[in-house]
Design an enzyme around this catalytic site. Structure first.
Site, PDB file in Angstrom:
ATOM      1  N   GLU A 114       0.960  -1.204  -0.075  1.00 61.11           N
ATOM      2  CA  GLU A 114       0.035   0.084  -0.019  1.00 61.11           C
ATOM      3  C   GLU A 114       0.983   1.353   0.016  1.00 61.11           C
ATOM      4  O   GLU A 114       1.924   1.311   0.574  1.00 61.11           O
ATOM      5  CB  GLU A 114      -0.785  -0.026   1.195  1.00 61.11           C
ATOM      6  CG  GLU A 114      -1.629  -1.149   1.598  1.00 61.11           C
ATOM      7  CD  GLU A 114      -2.328  -1.329   2.800  1.00 61.11           C
ATOM      8  OE1 GLU A 114      -2.471  -0.190   3.340  1.00 61.11           O
ATOM      9  OE2 GLU A 114      -2.385  -2.489   3.484  1.00 61.11           O
ATOM     10  N   LYS A 116       2.466   4.546   1.026  1.00 57.11           N
ATOM     11  CA  LYS A 116       2.578   5.107   2.566  1.00 57.11           C
ATOM     12  C   LYS A 116       2.366   6.458   2.563  1.00 57.11           C
ATOM     13  O   LYS A 116       3.256   7.356   2.231  1.00 57.11           O
ATOM     14  CB  LYS A 116       3.936   4.793   3.130  1.00 57.11           C
ATOM     15  CG  LYS A 116       4.248   5.217   4.583  1.00 57.11           C
ATOM     16  CD  LYS A 116       5.623   4.998   4.933  1.00 57.11           C
ATOM     17  CE  LYS A 116       5.811   5.192   6.542  1.00 57.11           C
ATOM     18  NZ  LYS A 116       5.513   6.846   6.737  1.00 57.11           N
ATOM     19  N   ASP A 118       1.890  10.397   3.158  1.00 55.40           N
ATOM     20  CA  ASP A 118       2.403  11.328   4.240  1.00 55.40           C
ATOM     21  C   ASP A 118       1.400  12.297   4.661  1.00 55.40           C
ATOM     22  O   ASP A 118       1.297  13.365   4.469  1.00 55.40           O
ATOM     23  CB  ASP A 118       3.318  12.253   3.368  1.00 55.40           C
ATOM     24  CG  ASP A 118       4.602  12.758   4.332  1.00 55.40           C
ATOM     25  OD1 ASP A 118       4.344  12.544   5.408  1.00 55.40           O
ATOM     26  OD2 ASP A 118       4.930  13.738   3.843  1.00 55.40           O
ATOM     27  N   TYR A 227      -7.825   7.839   4.011  1.00 53.87           N
ATOM     28  CA  TYR A 227      -7.962   6.238   3.313  1.00 53.87           C
ATOM     29  C   TYR A 227      -7.728   5.399   4.528  1.00 53.87           C
ATOM     30  O   TYR A 227      -6.951   5.457   5.244  1.00 53.87           O
ATOM     31  CB  TYR A 227      -6.787   6.301   2.462  1.00 53.87           C
ATOM     32  CG  TYR A 227      -6.936   6.391   1.037  1.00 53.87           C
ATOM     33  CD1 TYR A 227      -8.177   6.916   0.501  1.00 53.87           C
ATOM     34  CD2 TYR A 227      -5.649   6.736   0.380  1.00 53.87           C
ATOM     35  CE1 TYR A 227      -8.295   7.329  -0.937  1.00 53.87           C
ATOM     36  CE2 TYR A 227      -5.993   7.139  -0.955  1.00 53.87           C
ATOM     37  CZ  TYR A 227      -7.105   7.459  -1.620  1.00 53.87           C
ATOM     38  OH  TYR A 227      -7.217   7.818  -2.880  1.00 53.87           O
ATOM     39  N   LYS A 317      10.835   2.868   2.672  1.00 56.47           N
ATOM     40  CA  LYS A 317      10.938   4.540   2.271  1.00 56.47           C
ATOM     41  C   LYS A 317      11.578   4.683   0.858  1.00 56.47           C
ATOM     42  O   LYS A 317      12.472   4.086   0.468  1.00 56.47           O
ATOM     43  CB  LYS A 317      11.933   5.006   3.393  1.00 56.47           C
ATOM     44  CG  LYS A 317      11.315   4.855   4.520  1.00 56.47           C
ATOM     45  CD  LYS A 317       9.833   5.167   4.783  1.00 56.47           C
ATOM     46  CE  LYS A 317       9.714   6.727   4.779  1.00 56.47           C
ATOM     47  NZ  LYS A 317      10.355   7.469   6.235  1.00 56.47           N
ATOM     48  N   CYS A 411      33.092  24.969  24.464  1.00 56.19           N
ATOM     49  CA  CYS A 411      31.818  25.183  24.090  1.00 56.19           C
ATOM     50  C   CYS A 411      31.646  26.652  23.485  1.00 56.19           C
ATOM     51  O   CYS A 411      32.020  27.562  24.014  1.00 56.19           O
ATOM     52  CB  CYS A 411      30.808  25.219  25.311  1.00 56.19           C
ATOM     53  SG  CYS A 411      29.012  25.810  25.041  1.00 56.19           S
ATOM     54  N   CYS A 414      29.322  28.854  26.146  1.00 60.73           N
ATOM     55  CA  CYS A 414      29.515  29.176  27.385  1.00 60.73           C
ATOM     56  C   CYS A 414      30.734  29.238  27.706  1.00 60.73           C
ATOM     57  O   CYS A 414      31.361  29.326  28.828  1.00 60.73           O
ATOM     58  CB  CYS A 414      28.500  28.232  28.235  1.00 60.73           C
ATOM     59  SG  CYS A 414      28.972  26.553  28.437  1.00 60.73           S
ATOM     60  N   CYS A 429      28.942  19.745  25.813  1.00 60.45           N
ATOM     61  CA  CYS A 429      29.312  20.649  26.899  1.00 60.45           C
ATOM     62  C   CYS A 429      28.638  20.141  28.172  1.00 60.45           C
ATOM     63  O   CYS A 429      27.600  19.578  28.342  1.00 60.45           O
ATOM     64  CB  CYS A 429      28.558  21.856  26.662  1.00 60.45           C
ATOM     65  SG  CYS A 429      28.875  22.849  27.781  1.00 60.45           S
ATOM     66  N   CYS A 434      24.922  25.943  31.111  1.00 60.39           N
ATOM     67  CA  CYS A 434      25.189  26.537  29.760  1.00 60.39           C
ATOM     68  C   CYS A 434      23.785  27.267  29.260  1.00 60.39           C
ATOM     69  O   CYS A 434      22.779  26.672  29.334  1.00 60.39           O
ATOM     70  CB  CYS A 434      25.483  25.594  28.892  1.00 60.39           C
ATOM     71  SG  CYS A 434      25.667  25.945  26.938  1.00 60.39           S
TER      72      CYS A 434
END
Length: 672
Positions: A114, A116, A118, A227, A317, A411, A414, A429, A434
């Site tokens: 079937e 797929k 979206d 559907y 997919k 980082c 920070c 980090c 942070c």
């Protein structure tokens, strides 16, 4: 109301249902729009004269609901599972090989394929042929009740087309996909553009947004379609295969994808996939792959399900669509758990209808593996047709001006220490204070994955943080309307709405609160598992890693992360502040579910349902399922050919249930 009037009302309803089905589902109308309108107006007139005759399944009630104040939750009797993904023919062959190993024989497998869609998965509950509830998938166990919104979708029957030839169970739970056709999507965006409103990014977002409109009249203005593709349980449905089931659903008035195909071999499945790839862009709706299901229900039951997906179905997919562009610069973003992610800023390029300007580079290992450099020409794709990513560098296009991508040593937000865990690709980090982590945790806490505070989107949270109104999650609950009104873009109504939304979530269930904290490794499923084992948040805070690891599904990594977070000084201070703000976390495990406190063991084979279905039913009603007999077990369900477990249970004097008694208990508790 005379018997003649009553008869005429029923005749009109049946005619309108039948003509609506021919128009929207079969695309084969036999009367003109004018004739349909005349019948509809006659029914409206009679119902206005005799309001006591109006029923919920009348064609006049598709857009009859008043605006809702908010969405109620809807618990799925049977979980709405996800599908595992495959991406190639080899993946398909591996899928079949795994099934054949499970059967330990040479059984010939046939499949149903079937498209797929979206769109948005929904569940429709029919009782005595009438639609009574419609809900979204949600987390698979609990969704949102969007019955009034779904009633506006013309391809969803309000009343099943019952005939003498088709047996319909008293309760029928139908599942399928709500979607927005491409043509309707373009018209909707054009209308929004003319009205000065923001445009929807894609048809899926538009469909989801349409179903979440509190006013059903707004939903009715969106050209949504539905559907059907399955039922929650085949009990009472006289079908042996998925192919027969789809024909059965068509006979009841449901629209079913015309591209369903019965494949007698795995080679046929591959051929159908190739056909869908070619047809994909010519369809009037978005699809992102093909669903492959074992056709015969008896085999589906033998294969069963994992915790999250059926073993007998996969989603194949489509290959991602690619385009080439240039990396202009790389930015390093810090997420809520401290992970530093390189993000490429690209020359804008269209990929399958969407303009891509940024793409994730994932981590240092990926950058090195793909040998990516600044100013490289690269191929980009939308992974799963959604998240852009860089596939590879086009080495042939290099000019010598490309530069290495240099990762930060500290980082970027920070200047805190960065570290890379053993066996991990990500750098992180370690500073919990942070600012970048703080703001991402705040966005997560207020968003749909957290407490879902209506009216507080990402930009609003960033604005509140920049204005100094929030530093931690407790500050959400200390906000005042007068503070919000002073900010750009806020008015009396929006400020009042957000304050009311915050008040609504001041008593979150324990599982929701744990999930909303954004603790590393602790997602939705893990939060549910943990919350089911603790009386309160205080008890959880005092727990040890060893206690957490005793919970099935919780490993050392999750336990250590959770304990470290809950025992930290910042969290201790946060709890005091939350208490002062009036936040009371509720025990998720104390929600008065009928099987709370009861522990079940299943032994022997069941006839009315699969073992997995029985377990899920127990869990959905608050019970617990274990695999071994002990003195803590309260109920032993004994099917045919029950063995040693039954004997042990009898010796211990445990409560025994035959399968018929168990089915009766469950139906009784469900009010069926």
């Amino acid at each position: 109301m005379t018997s003649d009037v009553k008869k005429r009302i029923e005749e009109l309803r049946q005619q309108l249902h039948a003509h609506g089905h021919r128009y929207y589902v079969l695309d084969d109308p036999v009367i003109s729009d004018g004739e349909y309108d005349r019948l509809f107006q006659e029914l409206l007139h009679l119902e206005a004269q005799y309001p006591e005759s109006i029923t919920a399944d009348s064609p006049t009630q598709r857009v009859g609901g008043k605006p809702l104040k908010g969405f109620k939750t809807a618990e799925h009797i049977y979980p709405m599972l996800s599908l595992d993904n495959i991406f190639s023919r080899q993946g398909l062959l591996d899928f079949e090989e795994k099934l054949k190993r499970y059967l330990k024989g040479d059984t010939v497998l046939e499949y149903i394929t079937e498209p797929k869609l979206d769109g948005l998965a929904v569940e429709l509950v029919y009782e005595n042929d009438r639609l009574v509830t419609g809900s979204t998938r949600g987390n698979g166990l609990i969704g949102e009740d969007v019955t009034e919104q779904l009633k506006t979708v013309p391809t969803i029957p309000l009343r099943l087309l019952a005939t003498g030839e088709v047996a319909i169970p008293r309760q029928l739970i139908v599942r399928g996909e709500v979607f927005l056709p491409k043509k309707g999507f373009k018209q909707l965006n054009q209308r929004r553009k003319e009205e000065g409103l923001s445009l929807f990014a894609n048809p899926r977002n538009a469909a989801a947004g349409s179903l979440r409109q509190l006013d059903p009249k707004v939903t009715a203005q969106r050209p949504l379609r539905f559907y059907a593709y399955s039922v929650a349980t085949t009990e009472g449905v006289r079908c042996d295969t998925q192919f027969d089931l789809l024909a059965y659903l068509r006979s009841l008035g449901f629209a079913v994808s015309p591209l369903v195909c019965h494949c007698k071999s795995v080679d046929d499945v591959g051929g159908q996939f190739d056909l869908l790839v070619r047809k994909r862009h010519g369809l009037d709706y978005e699809i992102d792959g093909m669903v492959v299901k074992v056709n015969r229900f008896s085999l589906q039951q033998r294969f069963g399900n994992t915790a999250r997906a059926p073993r007998w179905a996969v989603a194949w997919k489509f290959p991602a669509v690619q385009a080439s562009t240039i990396i202009e610069r790389v930015e390093f973003q810090v997420g809520r758990t401290g992970v530093v992610t390189p993000v490429a800023h690209l020359q804008p390029v269209e990929v399958d209808g969407a303009i891509v300007r940024r793409a994730t580079l994932h981590n240092r290992d990926e950058v090195n593996k793909k040998d990516l450099r600044l100013h490289d020409t690269v191929l980009v794709q939308r992974a799963g047709d959604v998240i852009p990513e860089v596939v590879k560098a086009v080495v042939e296009n290099r000019t010598g001006k490309e530069e290495a991508i240099v990762f930060p040593e500290r980082c970027p937000e920070c200047d805190g220490q960065l570290e890379q865990g053993v066996g991990e690709a990500a750098i992180r980090c370690t500073n919990l204070l942070c600012p970048a982590q703080k703001i991402q945790r705040l966005i997560y806490f207020a968003g749909k994955s957290g407490l879902d505070i209506e009216g507080l989107g990402k930009k609003h949270v960033e604005q509140l943080y920049s204005a100094g109104l929030i530093e931690d999650i407790a500050d959400f609950f200390l906000l005042k309307k007068d503070q919000l009104i002073l900010l750009d873009g806020w008015g009396e109504k929006s400020a009042q709405g957000v304050i009311q939304s915050i008040d609504k979530v001041k008593a979150p269930p324990l599982n929701t609160f744990i999930r909303a904290l954004g603790i590393r490794y602790v997602g939705e499923v893990t939060a549910e598992l943990i919350a089911g084992h603790y009386e309160s948040l205080d008890e959880l805070v005092q727990s040890k890693a060893s206690e957490l690891m005793a919970i099935e599904g919780i490993g050392p990594q999750v336990a250590e992360s959770l304990v470290t977070f809950l025992r930290s000084e910042p969290f201790a201070k946060l709890l005091i502040k939350l208490d002062q703000a009036g936040v009371v976390v509720q025990s998720a495990g104390k929600s008065a579910r009928p099987l709370d406190g009861r522990i079940f063991v299943f032994t022997g084979s069941l006839n009315h349902m699969t073992r997995n279905e029985a377990k899920q039913l127990v869990k959905s009603l608050g019970g617990k399922v274990v695999s071994s007999i002990s003195g803590k077990v309260t109920d032993v369900v004994a099917g045919e050919r029950a063995g040693g477990k039954l004997e042990k249970a009898q010796k211990l004097g445990l409560g025994l249930l035959a399968e018929e008694a168990f089915v009766g208990l469950i139906r009784n508790l469900q009010g069926r």
